[in-house]
Design a protein around this motif. Sequence first.
Motif, PDB file in Angstrom:
ATOM      1  N   CYS A   1      -8.857 -13.227   0.087  1.00 35.50           N
ATOM      2  CA  CYS A   1      -9.198 -12.072  -0.754  1.00 35.50           C
ATOM      3  C   CYS A   1      -9.627 -12.591  -2.135  1.00 35.50           C
ATOM      4  CB  CYS A   1      -7.982 -11.163  -0.866  1.00 35.50           C
ATOM      5  SG  CYS A   1      -8.146  -9.853  -2.091  1.00 35.50           S
TER       6      CYS A   1
ATOM      7  N   CYS B   1      -6.380 -11.559  -4.588  1.00 33.26           N
ATOM      8  CA  CYS B   1      -5.002 -12.030  -4.414  1.00 33.26           C
ATOM      9  C   CYS B   1      -4.921 -13.296  -3.551  1.00 33.26           C
ATOM     10  CB  CYS B   1      -4.140 -10.934  -3.802  1.00 33.26           C
ATOM     11  SG  CYS B   1      -4.506 -10.605  -2.071  1.00 33.26           S
TER      12      CYS B   1
ATOM     13  N   CYS C   1      -8.727  -7.646   0.446  1.00 35.58           N
ATOM     14  CA  CYS C   1      -7.765  -7.326   1.496  1.00 35.58           C
ATOM     15  C   CYS C   1      -7.630  -5.820   1.629  1.00 35.58           C
ATOM     16  CB  CYS C   1      -6.415  -7.973   1.215  1.00 35.58           C
ATOM     17  SG  CYS C   1      -5.659  -7.468  -0.340  1.00 35.58           S
TER      18      CYS C   1
ATOM     19  N   CYS D   1      -6.672  -3.634  -4.088  1.00 34.22           N
ATOM     20  CA  CYS D   1      -5.872  -4.857  -4.241  1.00 34.22           C
ATOM     21  C   CYS D   1      -5.591  -5.092  -5.726  1.00 34.22           C
ATOM     22  CB  CYS D   1      -6.626  -6.043  -3.656  1.00 34.22           C
ATOM     23  SG  CYS D   1      -5.812  -7.619  -4.030  1.00 34.22           S
TER      24      CYS D   1
ATOM     25  N   ASN E   1       0.506  -7.148  -5.300  1.00 32.55           N
ATOM     26  CA  ASN E   1       0.619  -6.198  -4.194  1.00 32.55           C
ATOM     27  C   ASN E   1       2.026  -6.235  -3.623  1.00 32.55           C
ATOM     28  OD1 ASN E   1      -2.211  -5.549  -4.205  1.00 32.55           O
ATOM     29  ND2 ASN E   1      -2.578  -7.511  -3.176  1.00 32.55           N
TER      30      ASN E   1
HETATM   31 ZN   LIG Z   1      -6.095  -8.901  -2.106  1.00 34.84          ZN
END
Ligand SMILES: [Zn+2]
Length: 173
Positions: A68, A71, A129, A133, A145
């Motif tokens: 991602c 993240c 993701c 996010c 998250n």
């Molecule tokens: Zn993410």
Amino acid sequence: MLIDFRELLSGSGNEISYPANIDMTSLDDGVNKYPVIRKEPFVIQAYKTGKDKVQIQCEGSVTLSIPCDRCLEPVEINIDFNVDDVIEFNKTESDEEQEEKDYIDGYNLDVDRLIFGELLVSIPGKILCREDCKGLCPVCGTNLNVAECGCDRDVLDPRMSVFKDILNNFKEV
Ligand SMILES: [Zn+2]
Ligand SMILES: [Zn+2]
């Protein structure tokens, strides 16, 4: 895997279906290396369209694991490919204008290279993701998250400090 087209080019038939599969276990673009999570065998349909000339058609899909953008958690990205291409073997030096096809070597087609090229141009520019996010904390690296680390991440506009004080006072009550 390699597919040898000499049988098609020299034989009497004009068409061969080649079972094909992808050997690569990750897609390495030189900067990033994305693991291949799923790949399925597919068929390359080849038609002889002239002397030393073959049209190839195939389609399939590959699932890659790509981090991602925010993240860095791995995201499964499914990429479909659809190839319809004409290959000319035994090209002469003067054919420089035709783009070089690096997946052709002699009379062989390198399936991995062909699909690699297709996947490379199809990887989405933005990988998330999920739409919302929250990314990583720029201070401590916590995945926001999953947890709230409590770092002070606000680079506050001085004009906002009044509001921050009000908020802090509010919390202390
Ligand atoms: Zn993410
Ligand atoms: Zn933090």
